[in-house]
Design a protein around this motif. Sequence first.
Motif, PDB file in Angstrom:
ATOM      1  N   THR A  40       0.631  -1.288  -0.008  1.00 28.12           N
ATOM      2  CA  THR A  40       0.023   0.052   0.078  1.00 28.12           C
ATOM      3  C   THR A  40       0.861   1.298  -0.023  1.00 28.12           C
ATOM      4  OG1 THR A  40      -0.043  -0.229   2.319  1.00 28.12           O
ATOM      5  CG2 THR A  40      -1.720  -1.359   1.178  1.00 28.12           C
ATOM      6  N   THR A  41       2.093   1.146   0.273  1.00 26.86           N
ATOM      7  CA  THR A  41       2.791   2.404   0.288  1.00 26.86           C
ATOM      8  C   THR A  41       3.369   2.829  -1.052  1.00 26.86           C
ATOM      9  OG1 THR A  41       4.175   1.601   2.455  1.00 26.86           O
ATOM     10  CG2 THR A  41       5.140   3.439   1.149  1.00 26.86           C
ATOM     11  N   HIS A  42       3.787   2.050  -1.956  1.00 20.28           N
ATOM     12  CA  HIS A  42       3.802   2.658  -3.174  1.00 20.28           C
ATOM     13  C   HIS A  42       2.960   2.458  -4.439  1.00 20.28           C
ATOM     14  CE1 HIS A  42       8.117   3.441  -2.144  1.00 20.28           C
ATOM     15  NE2 HIS A  42       8.114   2.390  -1.447  1.00 20.28           N
ATOM     16  N   THR A  43       1.501   1.890  -4.035  1.00 22.65           N
ATOM     17  CA  THR A  43       0.575   1.502  -4.832  1.00 22.65           C
ATOM     18  C   THR A  43      -0.646   2.133  -4.407  1.00 22.65           C
ATOM     19  OG1 THR A  43       0.079  -0.348  -4.039  1.00 22.65           O
ATOM     20  CG2 THR A  43       1.815  -0.531  -5.552  1.00 22.65           C
ATOM     21  N   ARG A  44      -1.519   2.275  -5.263  1.00 22.69           N
ATOM     22  CA  ARG A  44      -2.918   3.087  -5.210  1.00 22.69           C
ATOM     23  C   ARG A  44      -3.902   2.539  -6.507  1.00 22.69           C
ATOM     24  NH1 ARG A  44      -3.857   6.458  -1.339  1.00 22.69           N
ATOM     25  NH2 ARG A  44      -2.016   5.727  -0.616  1.00 22.69           N
ATOM     26  N   ASN A  45      -5.031   2.335  -6.058  1.00 26.21           N
ATOM     27  CA  ASN A  45      -6.098   2.016  -7.349  1.00 26.21           C
ATOM     28  C   ASN A  45      -6.672   3.377  -7.851  1.00 26.21           C
ATOM     29  OD1 ASN A  45      -5.396  -0.716  -6.236  1.00 26.21           O
ATOM     30  ND2 ASN A  45      -6.699  -1.424  -7.924  1.00 26.21           N
ATOM     31  N   PHE A  46      -7.153   3.490  -9.041  1.00 27.20           N
ATOM     32  CA  PHE A  46      -8.056   4.546  -9.347  1.00 27.20           C
ATOM     33  C   PHE A  46      -8.914   4.225 -10.379  1.00 27.20           C
ATOM     34  CE2 PHE A  46      -3.780   6.230  -7.966  1.00 27.20           C
ATOM     35  CZ  PHE A  46      -4.109   7.732  -7.459  1.00 27.20           C
ATOM     36  N   ALA A  47     -10.217   4.511 -10.262  1.00 27.53           N
ATOM     37  CA  ALA A  47     -11.219   4.193 -11.068  1.00 27.53           C
ATOM     38  C   ALA A  47     -11.168   5.062 -12.367  1.00 27.53           C
ATOM     39  CB  ALA A  47     -12.473   4.222 -10.528  1.00 27.53           C
ATOM     40  N   ALA A  48     -10.076   4.687 -13.172  1.00 27.93           N
ATOM     41  CA  ALA A  48     -10.002   5.514 -14.354  1.00 27.93           C
ATOM     42  C   ALA A  48      -8.764   4.470 -15.133  1.00 27.93           C
ATOM     43  CB  ALA A  48      -9.143   6.771 -14.268  1.00 27.93           C
ATOM     44  N   SER A  49      -8.962   5.226 -16.437  1.00 29.51           N
ATOM     45  CA  SER A  49      -7.950   4.114 -17.572  1.00 29.51           C
ATOM     46  C   SER A  49      -6.374   4.651 -17.029  1.00 29.51           C
ATOM     47  CB  SER A  49      -8.229   4.893 -18.888  1.00 29.51           C
ATOM     48  OG  SER A  49      -8.069   6.095 -19.106  1.00 29.51           O
ATOM     49  N   GLN A  50      -5.521   4.051 -17.794  1.00 29.17           N
ATOM     50  CA  GLN A  50      -4.381   4.174 -17.766  1.00 29.17           C
ATOM     51  C   GLN A  50      -3.756   5.603 -18.281  1.00 29.17           C
ATOM     52  OE1 GLN A  50      -3.236   0.117 -19.881  1.00 29.17           O
ATOM     53  NE2 GLN A  50      -1.226   0.725 -18.958  1.00 29.17           N
ATOM     54  N   ALA A  51      -4.328   6.200 -19.408  1.00 31.83           N
ATOM     55  CA  ALA A  51      -3.815   7.435 -19.968  1.00 31.83           C
ATOM     56  C   ALA A  51      -4.543   8.422 -18.923  1.00 31.83           C
ATOM     57  CB  ALA A  51      -4.672   7.468 -21.385  1.00 31.83           C
ATOM     58  N   GLN A  52      -5.714   8.397 -18.296  1.00 27.83           N
ATOM     59  CA  GLN A  52      -6.288   9.222 -17.447  1.00 27.83           C
ATOM     60  C   GLN A  52      -5.508   9.445 -16.288  1.00 27.83           C
ATOM     61  OE1 GLN A  52     -10.351   7.675 -17.302  1.00 27.83           O
ATOM     62  NE2 GLN A  52     -10.814   8.500 -19.144  1.00 27.83           N
ATOM     63  N   THR A  53      -5.020   8.315 -15.619  1.00 27.20           N
ATOM     64  CA  THR A  53      -4.367   8.209 -14.266  1.00 27.20           C
ATOM     65  C   THR A  53      -2.961   8.960 -14.641  1.00 27.20           C
ATOM     66  OG1 THR A  53      -5.475   6.391 -13.623  1.00 27.20           O
ATOM     67  CG2 THR A  53      -3.390   6.667 -12.405  1.00 27.20           C
ATOM     68  N   CYS A  54      -2.315   8.588 -15.577  1.00 24.96           N
ATOM     69  CA  CYS A  54      -0.987   9.141 -15.798  1.00 24.96           C
ATOM     70  C   CYS A  54      -1.101  10.604 -16.161  1.00 24.96           C
ATOM     71  CB  CYS A  54      -0.265   8.230 -16.816  1.00 24.96           C
ATOM     72  SG  CYS A  54       0.901   7.061 -16.526  1.00 24.96           S
ATOM     73  N   GLU A  55      -2.061  11.026 -16.794  1.00 29.87           N
ATOM     74  CA  GLU A  55      -2.297  12.390 -17.088  1.00 29.87           C
ATOM     75  C   GLU A  55      -2.371  13.105 -15.797  1.00 29.87           C
ATOM     76  OE1 GLU A  55      -2.919  16.014 -18.758  1.00 29.87           O
ATOM     77  OE2 GLU A  55      -1.816  14.420 -19.414  1.00 29.87           O
ATOM     78  N   ALA A  56      -3.201  12.588 -14.873  1.00 24.60           N
ATOM     79  CA  ALA A  56      -3.267  13.192 -13.621  1.00 24.60           C
ATOM     80  C   ALA A  56      -2.150  13.321 -12.773  1.00 24.60           C
ATOM     81  CB  ALA A  56      -4.508  12.403 -12.731  1.00 24.60           C
ATOM     82  N   ALA A  57      -1.267  12.299 -12.959  1.00 29.62           N
ATOM     83  CA  ALA A  57      -0.068  12.297 -12.307  1.00 29.62           C
ATOM     84  C   ALA A  57       0.842  13.393 -12.815  1.00 29.62           C
ATOM     85  CB  ALA A  57       0.532  11.041 -12.460  1.00 29.62           C
ATOM     86  N   ARG A  58       0.856  13.565 -14.211  1.00 27.94           N
ATOM     87  CA  ARG A  58       1.742  14.402 -14.883  1.00 27.94           C
ATOM     88  C   ARG A  58       1.150  16.031 -14.250  1.00 27.94           C
ATOM     89  NH1 ARG A  58       1.662  17.889 -19.173  1.00 27.94           N
ATOM     90  NH2 ARG A  58      -0.451  17.715 -19.409  1.00 27.94           N
ATOM     91  N   ARG A  59      -0.213  16.109 -14.137  1.00 30.30           N
ATOM     92  CA  ARG A  59      -0.602  17.507 -13.646  1.00 30.30           C
ATOM     93  C   ARG A  59      -0.211  17.746 -12.127  1.00 30.30           C
ATOM     94  NH1 ARG A  59      -6.383  18.600 -16.574  1.00 30.30           N
ATOM     95  NH2 ARG A  59      -5.918  17.971 -18.730  1.00 30.30           N
ATOM     96  N   ALA A  60      -0.184  16.679 -11.492  1.00 32.17           N
ATOM     97  CA  ALA A  60       0.142  16.779  -9.907  1.00 32.17           C
ATOM     98  C   ALA A  60       1.401  16.973  -9.954  1.00 32.17           C
ATOM     99  CB  ALA A  60      -0.139  15.394  -9.299  1.00 32.17           C
ATOM    100  N   LEU A  61       2.350  16.499 -10.618  1.00 29.77           N
ATOM    101  CA  LEU A  61       3.736  16.990 -10.558  1.00 29.77           C
ATOM    102  C   LEU A  61       4.134  18.433 -10.901  1.00 29.77           C
ATOM    103  CD1 LEU A  61       5.781  13.841 -11.821  1.00 29.77           C
ATOM    104  CD2 LEU A  61       5.234  14.425  -9.436  1.00 29.77           C
TER     105      LEU A  61
END
Length: 208
Positions: A40-61
């Motif tokens: 659970t430290t390095h992982t998390r589930n998101f109710a979205a697609s791969q592209a949507q999740t990585c795009e959210a991570a890009r905006r977060a960074l």
Amino acid sequence: MRSFHSHAVLALLFTLALAGCGSLPSHRVSYETEEFDSTTTHTRNFAASQAQTCEAARRALLSQGYLVTAANADLVAGRKSFQPAREVHVEMELRVVCARDAGAGSTIAFASALQDRYSLKKVNNSASVGVGAIGSVSLPFSSSDDALVKVASETLTDERFYDRLFALVERFLVVPEAAQSEPVAPPSPLPPTTEAPLRPVPLSPTRG
């Protein structure tokens, strides 16, 4: 007499060996405590697609000042520099991998942060001059240059750090609502009419 001296020498060597073993430093590396029991430290589930999740991570960074070095549908990486002290420089590299979770129809985000620590060191350079046939002669003058030297490198394992990261990714996650909206019904056909359809009227020829 010789037997006594032999036993004394052997006893002395044995004592020295024990003393040497006791004085050896015990170095314990950090990976010896790695038990591979936490998921659970390095992982998390998101109710979205791969592209949507990585795009959210890009905006977060980007929102936190990270310089994004890689970004695609399944990977986002960024770097950020810190200076906690005058002669200490820290670089953080954060990577988020987005993998499709086929069973749950969601995406698993794997995050890992690597921290490199640099220290400012002075490098002394001696001056030398060429003197004819004698060659080069070193003079007692020297100059020092400052250089950053890597002194440590460590992967962060702080759960609170990754909790804040995943919470920020969740804030930037945008899921299309097309699947949740009700479908629009097609327009109903017009009722039949008994009126005769209009017929084109031929134009009368013009007279000159």
